[in-house]
Motif scaffolding. Structure first.
Motif, PDB file in Angstrom:
ATOM      1  N   LEU A  66       2.711   5.864   5.838  1.00 54.60           N
ATOM      2  CA  LEU A  66       3.652   4.871   5.321  1.00 54.60           C
ATOM      3  C   LEU A  66       3.091   3.486   5.627  1.00 54.60           C
ATOM      4  O   LEU A  66       3.028   3.077   6.784  1.00 54.60           O
ATOM      5  N   LEU A  67       2.671   2.791   4.584  1.00 54.56           N
ATOM      6  CA  LEU A  67       1.980   1.508   4.757  1.00 54.56           C
ATOM      7  C   LEU A  67       2.890   0.311   4.520  1.00 54.56           C
ATOM      8  O   LEU A  67       3.640   0.257   3.547  1.00 54.56           O
ATOM      9  N   SER A  68       2.787  -0.622   5.434  1.00 54.42           N
ATOM     10  CA  SER A  68       3.518  -1.890   5.368  1.00 54.42           C
ATOM     11  C   SER A  68       2.694  -2.894   6.170  1.00 54.42           C
ATOM     12  O   SER A  68       1.743  -2.509   6.848  1.00 54.42           O
ATOM     13  N   ARG A  93      -4.779  16.857   3.445  1.00 52.26           N
ATOM     14  CA  ARG A  93      -4.512  15.832   2.422  1.00 52.26           C
ATOM     15  C   ARG A  93      -3.926  14.605   3.099  1.00 52.26           C
ATOM     16  O   ARG A  93      -3.035  14.714   3.928  1.00 52.26           O
ATOM     17  N   VAL A  94      -4.441  13.452   2.722  1.00 51.34           N
ATOM     18  CA  VAL A  94      -3.936  12.179   3.226  1.00 51.34           C
ATOM     19  C   VAL A  94      -3.315  11.458   2.029  1.00 51.34           C
ATOM     20  O   VAL A  94      -3.989  11.234   1.019  1.00 51.34           O
ATOM     21  N   ILE A  95      -2.036  11.116   2.167  1.00 48.87           N
ATOM     22  CA  ILE A  95      -1.329  10.456   1.077  1.00 48.87           C
ATOM     23  C   ILE A  95      -0.783   9.120   1.571  1.00 48.87           C
ATOM     24  O   ILE A  95       0.196   9.081   2.317  1.00 48.87           O
ATOM     25  N   PRO A  96      -1.430   8.016   1.168  1.00 47.58           N
ATOM     26  CA  PRO A  96      -0.894   6.698   1.512  1.00 47.58           C
ATOM     27  C   PRO A  96       0.323   6.380   0.621  1.00 47.58           C
ATOM     28  O   PRO A  96       0.298   6.621  -0.586  1.00 47.58           O
ATOM     29  N   VAL A  97       1.362   5.875   1.243  1.00 48.61           N
ATOM     30  CA  VAL A  97       2.578   5.464   0.526  1.00 48.61           C
ATOM     31  C   VAL A  97       2.835   4.014   0.890  1.00 48.61           C
ATOM     32  O   VAL A  97       3.056   3.692   2.061  1.00 48.61           O
TER      33      VAL A  97
END
Length: 114
Positions: A66-68, A93-97
């Motif tokens: 979770l990116l901020s 799996r790496v999922i940036p959000v």
């Protein structure tokens, strides 16, 4: 013999400043049958983050970043990011959000994000 599939195990990486969003991600994932790991809920008092984080990333199928502005400045999130990237070779799996507009870290630059 037919066996039930194991739920997808998702490690949630986030800044404590984004905790509400992390809780919402856990609710969403669990409502879809996933098993979500969140430090706030899943690390027992007295446990060492330096041991718990790598161990739980290693047991996960997916790491949701979770990116901020807060998370990209967090040394803990950077550690989790590095641990996750190192395990992509085993199929993690790496999922940036992106929660809020921020610079996507270089380590995640080649991964499509949500």
């Amino acid at each position: 013999m037919v066996t039930a599939a194991q739920p997808v195990r998702v490690f949630i990486s986030y800044s404590s400043m984004d905790r509400d969003a992390a809780f919402e991600a856990v609710r969403l994932l669990q409502s879809r049958g996933c098993s979500a790991w969140l430090d706030f809920c899943d690390i027992k008092a007295g446990e060492l983050l330096e041991k718990e984080l790598p161990a739980n990333i290693a047991e996960s199928d997916v790491v949701c970043m979770l990116l901020s502005p807060y998370s990209v400045a967090s040394p803990w999130v950077e550690l989790e990011m590095r641990l996750a990237i190192d395990q992509r070779s085993r199929g993690l799996r790496v999922i940036p959000v992106i929660l809020r507009s921020c610079r996507v870290p270089d380590l995640l630059a080649d991964i499509p994000y949500v």
